[in-house]
Design an enzyme around this catalytic site. Structure first.
Site, mmCIF file in Angstrom:
data_model
loop_
_atom_site.group_PDB
_atom_site.id
_atom_site.type_symbol
_atom_site.label_atom_id
_atom_site.label_comp_id
_atom_site.label_asym_id
_atom_site.label_seq_id
_atom_site.Cartn_x
_atom_site.Cartn_y
_atom_site.Cartn_z
ATOM 1 N N SER A 254 4.359 -7.241 -6.975
ATOM 2 C CA SER A 254 3.521 -8.252 -7.622
ATOM 3 C C SER A 254 3.648 -8.193 -9.141
ATOM 4 C CB SER A 254 2.055 -8.028 -7.233
ATOM 5 O OG SER A 254 1.611 -6.771 -7.697
ATOM 6 N N LYS B 215 9.911 5.033 -3.189
ATOM 7 C CA LYS B 215 8.621 4.914 -2.506
ATOM 8 C C LYS B 215 8.551 3.570 -1.793
ATOM 9 C CE LYS B 215 4.551 3.438 -3.527
ATOM 10 N NZ LYS B 215 4.209 2.866 -2.198
ATOM 11 N N PRO B 216 8.611 3.594 -0.459
ATOM 12 C CA PRO B 216 8.460 2.331 0.270
ATOM 13 C C PRO B 216 7.009 1.852 0.184
ATOM 14 C CG PRO B 216 8.605 4.170 1.821
ATOM 15 C CD PRO B 216 8.799 4.754 0.444
ATOM 16 N N GLU C 197 11.341 -7.095 -10.471
ATOM 17 C CA GLU C 197 11.509 -8.348 -9.733
ATOM 18 C C GLU C 197 10.146 -8.698 -9.169
ATOM 19 O OE1 GLU C 197 11.300 -10.575 -7.291
ATOM 20 O OE2 GLU C 197 13.031 -10.230 -5.985
ATOM 21 N N LEU C 198 9.535 -9.748 -9.732
ATOM 22 C CA LEU C 198 8.104 -9.961 -9.533
ATOM 23 C C LEU C 198 7.747 -11.271 -8.828
ATOM 24 C CD1 LEU C 198 7.033 -8.692 -13.061
ATOM 25 C CD2 LEU C 198 7.260 -7.385 -10.952
ATOM 26 N N GLU D 217 1.005 -17.127 -6.919
ATOM 27 C CA GLU D 217 1.861 -16.761 -5.791
ATOM 28 C C GLU D 217 0.975 -16.453 -4.587
ATOM 29 O OE1 GLU D 217 4.154 -12.999 -5.815
ATOM 30 O OE2 GLU D 217 5.864 -14.257 -5.325
ATOM 31 N N CYS E 100 9.852 -13.529 -2.051
ATOM 32 C CA CYS E 100 9.638 -13.630 -3.502
ATOM 33 C C CYS E 100 10.154 -14.958 -4.046
ATOM 34 C CB CYS E 100 10.279 -12.455 -4.213
ATOM 35 S SG CYS E 100 11.969 -12.167 -3.727
ATOM 36 N N GLU F 237 3.342 1.007 1.411
ATOM 37 C CA GLU F 237 2.497 1.742 2.362
ATOM 38 C C GLU F 237 2.389 1.014 3.710
ATOM 39 O OE1 GLU F 237 1.798 0.752 -0.680
ATOM 40 O OE2 GLU F 237 -0.211 -0.133 -0.885
HETATM 41 P P1 NAI Z 1 2.064 -4.612 -4.821
HETATM 42 O O1 NAI Z 1 2.802 -5.110 -6.005
HETATM 43 O O2 NAI Z 1 0.728 -3.987 -5.015
HETATM 44 O O3 NAI Z 1 2.975 -3.536 -4.036
HETATM 45 C C1 NAI Z 1 4.363 -3.405 -4.176
HETATM 46 C C2 NAI Z 1 4.716 -1.934 -4.297
HETATM 47 O O4 NAI Z 1 4.138 -1.398 -5.488
HETATM 48 C C3 NAI Z 1 4.186 -1.056 -3.153
HETATM 49 O O5 NAI Z 1 5.128 -0.054 -2.865
HETATM 50 C C4 NAI Z 1 2.936 -0.442 -3.774
HETATM 51 O O6 NAI Z 1 2.546 0.771 -3.178
HETATM 52 C C5 NAI Z 1 3.393 -0.236 -5.203
HETATM 53 N N1 NAI Z 1 2.307 -0.126 -6.184
HETATM 54 C C6 NAI Z 1 1.085 -0.731 -6.155
HETATM 55 N N2 NAI Z 1 0.369 -0.379 -7.231
HETATM 56 C C7 NAI Z 1 1.144 0.462 -7.973
HETATM 57 C C8 NAI Z 1 0.950 1.160 -9.203
HETATM 58 N N3 NAI Z 1 -0.185 1.064 -9.901
HETATM 59 N N4 NAI Z 1 1.962 1.922 -9.670
HETATM 60 C C9 NAI Z 1 3.111 2.023 -8.996
HETATM 61 N N5 NAI Z 1 3.348 1.398 -7.814
HETATM 62 C C10 NAI Z 1 2.375 0.618 -7.312
HETATM 63 O O7 NAI Z 1 1.956 -5.801 -3.781
HETATM 64 P P2 NAI Z 1 0.861 -6.051 -2.631
HETATM 65 O O8 NAI Z 1 -0.480 -5.599 -3.098
HETATM 66 O O9 NAI Z 1 1.373 -5.484 -1.384
HETATM 67 O O10 NAI Z 1 0.882 -7.641 -2.546
HETATM 68 C C11 NAI Z 1 0.140 -8.423 -3.476
HETATM 69 C C12 NAI Z 1 0.897 -9.650 -3.888
HETATM 70 O O11 NAI Z 1 2.060 -9.261 -4.579
HETATM 71 C C13 NAI Z 1 1.413 -10.526 -2.755
HETATM 72 O O12 NAI Z 1 0.452 -11.393 -2.291
HETATM 73 C C14 NAI Z 1 2.558 -11.222 -3.432
HETATM 74 O O13 NAI Z 1 2.080 -12.336 -4.152
HETATM 75 C C15 NAI Z 1 3.090 -10.204 -4.407
HETATM 76 N N6 NAI Z 1 4.305 -9.532 -3.882
HETATM 77 C C16 NAI Z 1 5.516 -9.893 -4.382
HETATM 78 C C17 NAI Z 1 6.664 -9.337 -3.861
HETATM 79 C C18 NAI Z 1 8.018 -9.716 -4.357
HETATM 80 O O14 NAI Z 1 8.972 -9.602 -3.618
HETATM 81 N N7 NAI Z 1 8.182 -10.101 -5.593
HETATM 82 C C19 NAI Z 1 6.615 -8.375 -2.762
HETATM 83 C C20 NAI Z 1 5.289 -8.005 -2.347
HETATM 84 C C21 NAI Z 1 4.182 -8.597 -2.884
#
Ligand code: NAI
Ligand code: MG
Length: 485
Positions: free
Chosen positions: A228, A174-175, A249-250, A381, A283, A177
């Site tokens: 996240s 799942k990429p 990887e968070l 972060e 990250c 959104e």
């Molecule tokens: P997110 O963690 O919500 O999204 C990442 C992925 O997880 C997306 O594909 C999303 O659809 C999916 N996801 C979200 N909620 C989920 C759930 N309950 N169950 C399963 N999958 C789920 O990240 P978001 O909201 O785009 O960004 C928020 C913060 O997260 C950023 O400001 C940053 O600090 C951090 N982040 C860290 C990343 C990293 O590379 N470690 C990458 C992206 C965001």
């Protein structure tokens, strides 16, 4: 409207409900395309397809040589189409075209690496004391559910898919959104390169409606997640119900540490590159810049002068060094941290929206100095171009501040003193540590975090291990009865 379809069981499909969500160009705030808004029924279809491709042997029983060749053909196709992919990645994520082109080259390299590694999974003979042959066999984990973020859209897909496929797993990916487009372009070539239907399924949708059902699904054996920390915790709890294998990887709040003896010009460059590359949406961003007191004010000044020259602009312009943030949500999040920082520390540079842009999610590269490590801008972060510069008096204090964080993904240390550099490397609690550089990442080397940055390692031989189970086999060579009763 340019509508993309998901990829399930080898077919381009819409969501069962028929819903679509908009995918934006963050530099114009206009809709670029639409993608299917999947729910748990679509996820279930994708999992069933992956399950069938695994259980029938269609993929795990394809020889490792042939699996490798298929990955190499996919890599070749990616290289051939790299101009199209790079442009689409840049348009959709907002990253500068030059960086997007590097990403796409890395995507191809990742598939090449694991195409080669498919035939190099070693199994063992265990030296047991009895008259027996004891083996450790490596077998694919099964169906892998893979959930990825938007900062390196196709590269994160490659980091997840390539090792899983080399290991013989089948996948539901799942990429994010925000950025589903490049992986859907790639899916069009799966059949051409020889991937049987159902081996890789791409489901587009939101976290709670498409990600969560994948994590819950009883027919999924493993979840690999990058994103996240908040969502990582939710995933870990949910995966407990079915005892899935999980790798996470968070991200983090990585320290980039500068001693007074470091090469000054290289250090300024390294501090800026560490935190501003990819708009800071990285990250491993070096978002806590720790600087020895004796060079501190000159360092902040040096960073500020150069930061003001960073060329913000449209992602497709080749001179652009910083594009817009990926989404309105991320823009608002980063803007709020810019405002918070003005209360918590001293603003050295940037701090708002750049002048001359009436559209697009642009923010200025921002530097806060005299930051206390207990400030929220030093602990949370931000995932945008916001640097916090923190002074330290000596090596012990540098290490203490560097490790004073719940995270532990990455760190860097700059010094010309080899003894000190290695002492600090060993003292840092982080999964990746650079010396006199920050950010270069290689498919040959392990990637992953300590502490709340997650667990498991991607890339290199470590990456394929996470998709393999170990089966112990005991073959009795003694033809006599056991003779116990
Ligand atoms: P997110 O963690 O919500 O999204 C990442 C992925 O997880 C997306 O594909 C999303 O659809 C999916 N996801 C979200 N909620 C989920 C759930 N309950 N169950 C399963 N999958 C789920 O990240 P978001 O909201 O785009 O960004 C928020 C913060 O997260 C950023 O400001 C940053 O600090 C951090 N982040 C860290 C990343 C990293 O590379 N470690 C990458 C992206 C965001
Ligand atoms: Mg989220």
């Amino acid at each position: 409207m340019n509508r993309y379809r998901m990829h399930i069981n080898g077919e381009p499909v819409e969501s069962r409900r028929g819903g679509w969500f908009p995918v934006y160009d963050p530099s114009t705030e206009e809709i670029l395309a639409e993608a299917p808004d999947a729910d748990e029924h679509d996820v279930d279809n994708a999992v069933q397809a992956a399950r069938a491709a695994f259980d029938s042997g269609a993929w795990p029983q394809t020889t490792a040589q042939e699996r490798g060749r298929i990955l190499l053909r996919l890599a070749e196709r990616i290289r051939k189409e790299s101009a199209m992919l790079g442009e689409l990645e840049s348009r959709n994520s907002g990253k500068p075209i030059v960086e997007a082109e590097f990403d796409i080259a890395d995507v191809a390299t990742c598939f090449e690496y694991y195409g080669g590694l498919a035939t190099k999974v070693m199994e063992h003979v265990n030296p047991v004391p009895d008259n027996a042959l004891s083996l450790s066999l490596k077998e694919p984990v099964g169906v892998a559910g893979q959930i990825i973020p938007w900062n390196y859209p196709l590269l994160m897909a490659a980091w997840k898919l390539a090792p899983a496929l080399a290991a013989g797993c089948t996948c539901v990916l799942k990429p994010a959104e925000q950025t589903p487009l490049t992986v859907l372009e790639m899916a069009r070539w799966f059949a051409d390169v020889g991937l049987p239907p159902g081996v890789v399924n791409i489901v587009t949708g939101f976290g709670e409606t498409a990600g969560a059902p994948l994590v819950r699904h009883p027919d999924v054996n493993k979840i690999a997640f990058t994103g996240s920390a908040a969502v990582g915790k939710v995933i870990l709890k949910s995966a407990a119900d079915t005892i899935k294998r999980v790798t996470l990887e968070l991200g983090g709040k990585s320290p980039n540490i500068f001693f007074a003896d470091a090469d000054f010009e290289a250090a300024i460059d390294g501090a800026l590159f560490g935190v501003f590359i990819n708009q800071g949406e990285v990250c491993s961003a070096g978002s806590r810049i720790l600087v020895e007191r004796s060079i501190y004010s000159r360092f902040v000044e040096g960073m500020t002068v150069k930061a003001k020259r960073i060329k913000l602009g449209a992602p497709l312009v080749r001179e652009t060094k910083m594009g817009p943030l990926v989404s309105k949500e991320q823009y608002e999040r980063v803007r709020s941290y810019q405002e918070l920082g003005k209360q918590e520390a001293k603003l050295a540079s940037g701090g708002g929206r750049p002048a001359g842009f009436d559209k697009g999610y642009y923010v200025e590269p921002t530097i806060f100095c005299d930051v206390d490590n207990s400030a929220r801008i030093a602990r949370e972060e931000i995932f945008g171009p916001v640097a916090t510069v923190i002074p330290f008096k000596d090596e012990a204090e540098a290490v203490r501040i560097a490790n004073d964080t719940p995270y532990g993904l990455a760190a860097a240390v700059w010094s010309r003193d080899i003894f000190r550099a290695f002492r600090v490397v060993k003292a840092l609690r982080a999964g990746v540590v650079w010396v006199n550089h920050m950010q270069p990442t290689y498919v040959e080397a392990p990637w992953g975090g300590y502490k709340q940055s997650g667990f498991g390692r991607e890339l290199g031989p470590w990456g394929i291990e996470e998709y393999l189970e170990t089966k112990q086999v005991h073959i009795n060579l003694n033809e006599q009865p056991i003779g116990w009763y």
